[in-house]
Design a protein around this motif. Structure first.
Motif, PDB file in Angstrom:
ATOM      1  N   ALA A  90       0.829  -1.208   0.000  1.00 39.90           N
ATOM      2  CA  ALA A  90       0.000   0.000   0.000  1.00 39.90           C
ATOM      3  C   ALA A  90       0.862   1.256   0.000  1.00 39.90           C
ATOM      4  CB  ALA A  90      -0.929  -0.001   1.214  1.00 39.90           C
ATOM      5  N   SER A  91       1.926   1.253   0.783  1.00 38.84           N
ATOM      6  CA  SER A  91       2.789   2.438   0.843  1.00 38.84           C
ATOM      7  C   SER A  91       3.537   2.651  -0.471  1.00 38.84           C
ATOM      8  CB  SER A  91       3.781   2.317   2.009  1.00 38.84           C
ATOM      9  OG  SER A  91       4.665   1.227   1.825  1.00 38.84           O
ATOM     10  N   ILE A  92       3.958   1.559  -1.119  1.00 38.45           N
ATOM     11  CA  ILE A  92       4.626   1.683  -2.417  1.00 38.45           C
ATOM     12  C   ILE A  92       3.642   2.170  -3.470  1.00 38.45           C
ATOM     13  CG2 ILE A  92       5.782   0.414  -4.270  1.00 38.45           C
ATOM     14  CD1 ILE A  92       6.998  -1.401  -2.138  1.00 38.45           C
ATOM     15  N   GLU A  93       2.408   1.682  -3.399  1.00 40.32           N
ATOM     16  CA  GLU A  93       1.386   2.132  -4.343  1.00 40.32           C
ATOM     17  C   GLU A  93       1.169   3.639  -4.243  1.00 40.32           C
ATOM     18  OE1 GLU A  93      -2.496   3.367  -5.734  1.00 40.32           O
ATOM     19  OE2 GLU A  93      -1.857   3.284  -3.636  1.00 40.32           O
ATOM     20  N   MET A  94       1.186   4.150  -3.018  1.00 40.78           N
ATOM     21  CA  MET A  94       1.032   5.588  -2.833  1.00 40.78           C
ATOM     22  C   MET A  94       2.163   6.355  -3.514  1.00 40.78           C
ATOM     23  SD  MET A  94      -0.093   5.720   1.183  1.00 40.78           S
ATOM     24  CE  MET A  94      -1.625   4.986   1.771  1.00 40.78           C
ATOM     25  N   LEU A  95       3.379   5.881  -3.329  1.00 42.57           N
ATOM     26  CA  LEU A  95       4.529   6.549  -3.941  1.00 42.57           C
ATOM     27  C   LEU A  95       4.427   6.554  -5.458  1.00 42.57           C
ATOM     28  CD1 LEU A  95       7.573   5.297  -1.819  1.00 42.57           C
ATOM     29  CD2 LEU A  95       6.498   7.553  -1.807  1.00 42.57           C
ATOM     30  N   ILE A  96       4.111   5.402  -6.039  1.00 42.87           N
ATOM     31  CA  ILE A  96       4.021   5.307  -7.496  1.00 42.87           C
ATOM     32  C   ILE A  96       2.883   6.178  -8.031  1.00 42.87           C
ATOM     33  CG2 ILE A  96       3.545   3.758  -9.426  1.00 42.87           C
ATOM     34  CD1 ILE A  96       6.300   3.373  -8.252  1.00 42.87           C
ATOM     35  N   ARG A  97       1.749   6.184  -7.328  1.00 42.85           N
ATOM     36  CA  ARG A  97       0.599   6.966  -7.799  1.00 42.85           C
ATOM     37  C   ARG A  97       0.894   8.465  -7.769  1.00 42.85           C
ATOM     38  NH1 ARG A  97      -4.416   7.371  -4.671  1.00 42.85           N
ATOM     39  NH2 ARG A  97      -3.647   5.558  -3.539  1.00 42.85           N
ATOM     40  N   PHE A  98       1.523   8.933  -6.700  1.00 40.53           N
ATOM     41  CA  PHE A  98       1.841  10.355  -6.618  1.00 40.53           C
ATOM     42  C   PHE A  98       3.023  10.726  -7.527  1.00 40.53           C
ATOM     43  CE2 PHE A  98      -0.894  10.146  -2.940  1.00 40.53           C
ATOM     44  CZ  PHE A  98      -1.519  11.378  -2.951  1.00 40.53           C
ATOM     45  N   SER A  99       3.874   9.755  -7.832  1.00 45.29           N
ATOM     46  CA  SER A  99       4.938   9.995  -8.812  1.00 45.29           C
ATOM     47  C   SER A  99       4.328  10.265 -10.181  1.00 45.29           C
ATOM     48  CB  SER A  99       5.871   8.785  -8.905  1.00 45.29           C
ATOM     49  OG  SER A  99       6.554   8.575  -7.699  1.00 45.29           O
ATOM     50  N   ARG A 100       3.342   9.463 -10.538  1.00 42.15           N
ATOM     51  CA  ARG A 100       2.684   9.626 -11.832  1.00 42.15           C
ATOM     52  C   ARG A 100       1.949  10.960 -11.894  1.00 42.15           C
ATOM     53  NH1 ARG A 100      -1.577   5.110 -13.495  1.00 42.15           N
ATOM     54  NH2 ARG A 100      -2.446   5.855 -11.523  1.00 42.15           N
ATOM     55  N   ALA A 101       1.261  11.299 -10.807  1.00 45.85           N
ATOM     56  CA  ALA A 101       0.496  12.552 -10.805  1.00 45.85           C
ATOM     57  C   ALA A 101       1.414  13.766 -10.886  1.00 45.85           C
ATOM     58  CB  ALA A 101      -0.373  12.628  -9.553  1.00 45.85           C
ATOM     59  N   GLY A 102       2.563  13.697 -10.220  1.00 48.21           N
ATOM     60  CA  GLY A 102       3.478  14.835 -10.211  1.00 48.21           C
ATOM     61  C   GLY A 102       4.544  14.782 -11.275  1.00 48.21           C
ATOM     62  N   LYS A 103       4.490  13.717 -12.142  1.00 51.13           N
ATOM     63  CA  LYS A 103       5.481  13.548 -13.206  1.00 51.13           C
ATOM     64  C   LYS A 103       6.912  13.560 -12.631  1.00 51.13           C
ATOM     65  CE  LYS A 103       2.763  15.530 -17.037  1.00 51.13           C
ATOM     66  NZ  LYS A 103       1.626  14.744 -16.651  1.00 51.13           N
TER      67      LYS A 103
END
Length: 463
Positions: A90-103
């Motif tokens: 779950a914590s890794i998913e958060m990082l990847i999702r916000f990485s995508r949103a913030g490019k």
């Protein structure tokens, strides 16, 4: 909750355009150089990424987990190992999702996107502290296994001392020097983490070897009737035993820390949409190793299991070829740590470089800076492991604190900050839970370590 990797279209745009700010770009180019030309790297494979991420996870923690079963019992212990695997996902998913949103294409970039330069620097400091401490401890363990240790006041013979006796060439300093020059230095020269896929595969295989040997010994002794079924649930006779249950939380919280390498591995993938199955495969593999190690080690040693189960393999196991099996376990584990070292070192070097030279060009185009940082870090870690062996105690404070920040507090804080408005209500509830759990585990770890040091100092004063 699932991990949403960068889509192929987004991935292609990320690698072919220069829309990402320099401060958020990975320190090493992925498939292309900045000038648009291809380098010799053609993209990481699925299996290579799995082995590299799994090796990041399975380090020295594999030896500490079995002792948690003695505290909480087999059933709750296994359940907690599985629970923390899901929490890590779950914590890794958060990082990847916000990485995508913030490019952004790095962990530091995500922190910078959410909290500015202060957040980015704080992440880099935590990774540096955590990884330096971990690598020093690894070298101390390697030295203890191969050349022995006298840190407790009584000399425990190492494997090579037991085989050949005491000589200058199997002393701690010389062995660690040879290990650094012959193994660590060459592997540290690779600029792409995917170049370490074969050594990572061997490292995972050696962890499996430990599980197989332990399982074999436990099954043989179980069939012969020399060991009994271990306790399935904890015994709670008083209030102190309830408090003791919480002491396993720091071990479990830090068992799956691998977040600082997720972006690096993702950046090198030919298709970064594979990051979801890569993370899941790695977590399943590591959870299986953790559960099997904990189960068979607790079955074998029962209530006599030590905080570091490797120490239990320093005595007669009560079966034929006990000495040979003990040496096989210890040597395979020492080699396992040698091969984990470059994976942890890779993230350390990238984050230290970003901390010291935030505006510098990538490593691939500055070999001098790459060499200076590599040699400097190898030298500091080598000297610390040789001349400050008690540093283990010091890094129990800094390492545990930095590790939970990297694994849980920072991803949760990014989600609660929600700079792009993509966090769900469940995300925020889970983030609050992660922060409370991380702070609790830190408090327990610091209290436990401080209490142990106080008792040690008090006993020395009385003597």
């Amino acid at each position: 909750m699932t991990i949403g990797g960068l889509s192929p279209v987004e991935n292609k745009g990320r690698r072919s355009n220069k829309e990402i700010l320099d401060e958020n770009a990975p320190l090493l180019p992925t498939k292309r150089e900045e000038d648009g030309g291809f380098d010799e790297f053609n993209g990481a494979s699925f299996s290579g990424a799995v082995f590299n991420l799994s090796t990041t996870i399975v380090g020295a923690g594999i030896m500490a987990l079995p002792a948690t079963m003695k505290v909480v019992g087999l059933v709750p212990g296994i359940a907690m190992v599985i629970f923390f695997a899901f929490l890590t996902e779950a914590s890794i998913e958060m990082l990847i999702r916000f990485s995508r949103a913030g490019k952004t294409a790095s962990y530091a970039g995500v922190m910078g996107d959410a909290f500015g330069k202060v957040g980015k620097v704080l992440l880099q400091i935590c990774v540096t502290i955590n990884n330096v401490g971990v690598l020093i401890v690894y070298m101390i363990i390697i030295g203890d296994v191969l050349s022995g240790t006298s840190s407790s006041g009584v000399h425990h013979y190492g494997v090579l001392e037991g085989w050949f006796g005491e000589h200058w060439w199997n002393g701690r300093f010389f062995l660690l020097l040879v290990t650094t020059l012959a193994i660590f230095a060459p592997l540290a020269c690779f600029k792409h983490i995917d170049s370490l896929r074969l050594t990572s595969a061997l490292s995972v295989a050696l962890a499996v070897v430990f599980v197989v040997i332990t399982a074999g010994i436990a099954i043989v002794k179980l069939l012969s009737g020399s060991i009994s079924v271990p306790k399935l649930f904890p015994s709670i006779p008083n209030l102190a035993s309830v408090w003791n249950l919480f002491t396993v939380v720091p071990v479990l919280v830090t068992a799956y820390i691998c977040h600082y390498n997720v972006h690096t591995i993702n950046n090198e993938l030919d298709d970064s949409s594979q990051i979801k199955p890569i993370v899941w495969t790695s977590l399943v593999l590591c959870s299986t190793v953790y559960i099997a190690t904990s189960f068979f080690s607790f079955l074998l040693f029962g209530e006599s299991i030590l905080d570091d189960v490797l120490a239990n393999f320093d005595s007669n196991l009560g079966i034929p070829y006990s000495s040979l099996l003990n040496d096989a376990v210890r040597v395979s584990y020492a080699v396992h740590l040698m091969l984990v070292y470059p994976i942890i070192f890779h993230a350390l070097r990238l984050n230290l470089d970003g901390l010291l030279f935030p505006s510098a060009r990538p490593f691939s185009s500055d070999n001098r800076r790459f060499a200076l940082i590599t040699v400097g870090l190898l030298s500091v870690i080598f000297l610390a492991a040789n001349f400050i062996p008690s540093i283990w105690d010091a890094f129990q404070f800094t390492g545990a604190t930095a590790a939970v920040c990297i694994g849980f507090i920072f991803p949760a804080a990014i989600t609660l900050r929600d700079p792009h408005g993509i966090a769900t209500k469940w995300d925020k509830i889970l983030s609050v839970f992660m922060i409370i759990l991380a702070v609790l585990s830190n408090a327990i770890a610091v209290y436990s370590d401080a209490y142990s040091l106080f008792k040690k100092d008090k006993s020395l004063t009385r003597s």
